[in-house]
Structure formats: C-alpha cells, structure tokens
Design a protein around this motif. Sequence first.
Motif, short mmCIF file in Angstrom:
data_model
loop_
_atom_site.label_atom_id
_atom_site.label_comp_id
_atom_site.label_asym_id
_atom_site.label_seq_id
_atom_site.Cartn_x
_atom_site.Cartn_y
_atom_site.Cartn_z
N GLY A 87 0.82 -1.21 0.00
CA GLY A 87 0.00 0.00 0.00
C GLY A 87 0.85 1.25 0.00
O GLY A 87 0.56 2.23 -0.70
N ALA A 88 1.95 1.24 0.79
CA ALA A 88 2.87 2.38 0.80
C ALA A 88 3.57 2.52 -0.54
O ALA A 88 3.81 3.64 -1.03
CB ALA A 88 3.89 2.21 1.92
N ALA A 89 3.91 1.38 -1.17
CA ALA A 89 4.52 1.43 -2.49
C ALA A 89 3.55 2.02 -3.51
O ALA A 89 3.93 2.84 -4.35
CB ALA A 89 4.95 0.03 -2.92
N ALA A 90 2.27 1.62 -3.42
CA ALA A 90 1.25 2.18 -4.33
C ALA A 90 1.12 3.68 -4.13
O ALA A 90 0.94 4.43 -5.10
CB ALA A 90 -0.09 1.48 -4.09
N GLY A 91 1.21 4.14 -2.89
CA GLY A 91 1.19 5.58 -2.63
C GLY A 91 2.36 6.29 -3.30
O GLY A 91 2.20 7.38 -3.85
N ALA A 92 3.53 5.66 -3.26
CA ALA A 92 4.71 6.24 -3.91
C ALA A 92 4.52 6.26 -5.43
O ALA A 92 4.92 7.22 -6.10
CB ALA A 92 5.95 5.44 -3.54
N PHE A 93 3.91 5.20 -5.99
CA PHE A 93 3.64 5.17 -7.43
C PHE A 93 2.71 6.33 -7.81
O PHE A 93 2.90 6.98 -8.84
CB PHE A 93 2.98 3.85 -7.85
CG PHE A 93 3.76 2.61 -7.53
CD1 PHE A 93 5.12 2.66 -7.26
CD2 PHE A 93 3.12 1.37 -7.51
CE1 PHE A 93 5.84 1.51 -6.97
CE2 PHE A 93 3.83 0.21 -7.23
CZ PHE A 93 5.18 0.28 -6.95
N LEU A 94 1.69 6.56 -6.98
CA LEU A 94 0.72 7.61 -7.27
C LEU A 94 1.40 8.98 -7.25
O LEU A 94 1.16 9.82 -8.14
CB LEU A 94 -0.42 7.55 -6.26
CG LEU A 94 -1.72 8.27 -6.62
CD1 LEU A 94 -2.90 7.69 -5.84
CD2 LEU A 94 -1.63 9.77 -6.34
N VAL A 95 2.25 9.21 -6.26
CA VAL A 95 2.98 10.48 -6.18
C VAL A 95 3.86 10.65 -7.41
O VAL A 95 3.93 11.75 -8.00
CB VAL A 95 3.82 10.53 -4.90
CG1 VAL A 95 4.78 11.74 -4.93
CG2 VAL A 95 2.92 10.62 -3.67
N CYS A 96 4.51 9.59 -7.84
CA CYS A 96 5.34 9.64 -9.05
C CYS A 96 4.52 10.05 -10.26
O CYS A 96 4.92 10.90 -11.05
CB CYS A 96 6.00 8.27 -9.28
SG CYS A 96 6.90 8.14 -10.85
N GLY A 97 3.32 9.47 -10.40
CA GLY A 97 2.46 9.81 -11.52
C GLY A 97 2.03 11.27 -11.50
O GLY A 97 2.01 11.94 -12.53
N VAL A 98 1.68 11.78 -10.33
CA VAL A 98 1.28 13.18 -10.20
C VAL A 98 2.44 14.10 -10.59
O VAL A 98 2.25 15.11 -11.29
CB VAL A 98 0.81 13.47 -8.76
CG1 VAL A 98 0.61 14.98 -8.55
CG2 VAL A 98 -0.49 12.73 -8.47
#
Length: 388
Positions: free
Chosen positions: A86-97
């Motif tokens: 879940g924390a990794a997915a949050g990092a992926f989302l921040v990267c996309g933004v």
Amino acid sequence: MFQPAGAGIVAAITGFASSFVLVIAGLRAVGASDAEAASGLLALCLLVGVTCIALPWYFRMPISFAWSTPGAALLVAAGQTTKDFGAAAGAFLVCGVLIALCGLWPALGRLITSIPKPIASAMLAGILFPICIAPVTATVQQPLLAVPVVLVWLVLFRLARRWAVPAAMLVAIVGIVLTAGTGWLTAASSAPQLVFVPPVFDPVVIVSLGLPLFIVTMAGQNVPGFVVLSTFGYRAPPRPILVASGLATAAGSVFGAHGVNLAAITAALMASPDAHPDRSKRWIATVTSGVTYLLLGLAAGFAAALVSASPPILIEAVAGLALLGAFVTSITGALEDATHVITAAATFIVTASGVVILGIGSAFWGLVVGAVFLAWLGWRRSGPALSA
C-alpha cells in the motif's frame, strides 16, 4: 499496412518478453502478493495499450509508451525499504502526479531533466548494477538452470540481438517447468484480475521510492523517448504526452502498476524506416503495439505464477541480461565527462551499496551524495544536461 502492423507486434512482444519478469519481481520485492503483482502487470498492459492507441491516433505520430523498466529495477533494489505494498502504491501515485505536473508546469520538467548527467546516469547505473551481476551469481548457485540461459542469450546477442532476451526467457521457462513441475500452471490458468490496492502515503517510502522512481522514469525513459522521436524527425508535443503518462501512472498505481512512460528502445522500432518508408504511416505501428499489449495483459497471471515458482536468482539473472545494455549506457554516460568522474563514482557507489538510512533507500542517498560532491568540487558544465 502490413509492414507497420508487423513492426508494432514485434515491438510489443519484444518489450513485454524482455522485462515482464523484472516487473513482477520488482512488485513482489516491495510487498505485492502474487494476485497484486499480476494485477499490476495487467494494469500496465492495459494502460500502455490505451495510451499507445489514443495518442498516436490523435497526433498521427509513432508516439509509443511502455512501463518503466529502470523503475522496475528500482523496485527490486528498494525491496528492503518497505514490504507494505500500500505504501509502495502511494509512492507510485505520487510519481504519476509529479510526471503529470512536468507536463502542466514546464519549469518542473526543465528542472528534473537538467539534473547533471553524471549524477542521473550514475544513480541509474547504481540501481541496475546489483541486478546485472545476477547472471554471474546464478551460474554459480544454479548452474544447470542459469548456464543454458546465459549461453542462449550470448549466441542470439551475436546473431539476432532483438530476440536474445525473449529466447533466454523461454529457456528459463523450460528450466522452471523441468525442475518445479507443472503445478504452478494451475494458478497461471486463471484469468488475471485487477486488484484494488489502497494507497498509503508514507513520507519515508515516498522519499525512498517515489522520488527516485520519478527521476529515473523521467531521465531514463521519457527523455530518451523524446530524443528517439526527434531523431526520426518527429516533434512530439511534451505537454499531452507527460500529462497522459502521468495520469496513467496515477490511475494504475491503485491497481499495483508502478509507472507508464514514453518507450525508448522499442520506440526506435516503430519510428524508424523499418516500420514504414512513409513517415506519415508509422503511427500505425504504435497503434498495433497498443492492441497487442491489451492482448498480452491476458498473460499477467501466467507471469506472476512463473516468477513465484522459479528460484529468485534465476529471474534476476534473466532481468540482468535484459538490463545489461541499459547499464552500459548509464555507466558510460556517468563517466564520459572526466571533470566529474569522482562525483559520478561517489553517486554510483552509494546507490549500488543498497544502504538504508532512516528507512530511506540508497537511490535517494546516492542523489544526495552526488549533489554534495558536485557542490564541493564545483560544477562546470562541459556538456549538455539531460533535456527533452
């Protein structure tokens, strides 16, 4: 019509077969279950497919997309920093933004793409190095499985370079079937499904994984992608491309996908005269590759089951062979300017060390050390920085 379509199919199959094991291994390294890893690969295939169809169709240019291969390598290297997917997915989302913001706010894009080349290239080389030595380790630990893989890769790298990694992967699959049996095929036979992964915004993981993922995706994939297009005479519009890839990354993050970006290596297959003598018809190749990626998504369950059933070192060995060219390019770019060899070497050593300080992984600290060395030793721009 058949020539560009054939080029698109070859590009998609080559891109998928060359790095899907690295994607699965990377997602599992940061805590994904088999189902979540399969979901991540499926989401990547769907998003890459849609972007490869929509933008080339609209702009009539061979604008091709792929998942972030250097980013997947970063996930493998960052495995010890988090096991919370879940924390990794949050990092992926921040990267996309952040990628989308580079399109909406050009100043940010110029800032990221102007990171001194010795630091950016050395950091990427440090991320890739531990994976690139895996073929050596595998030949010692699993010689019966690894040696045939390496030999097939070596022969085809000399005779038909494009197919060297896919053929090596095929040999690895045969070896896995012979040693692990066929029980894992039961899991592989089920259709892959998208699994929702609620993102968790952990500041440490964002700094350790999200920011380095953003930088290596921009410097290692998007910038070379623009360069490939310009090499073949296409002036691709940065804003819609970066916004589209950023939004695709953000959307895919909640299903386990780590990053969508411009293709670099496979882009050359579809933007060059090999795709079609007429430049105005090469966009057909990228649209065809997009359709092919949509179909390849059906193999996501097989890919996850395969990686789960195989010895980890064998999967890393295949990934290391696939990334060897990228490693050579990165280390060459890091050391080509004699003025900043020490800065590049320091960045590379810290990144490759795998150290974790305050819960933050070595890719971030490699950037910090590189910046400190550059500030202390002085920065004299003797060559162009990375730019789109």
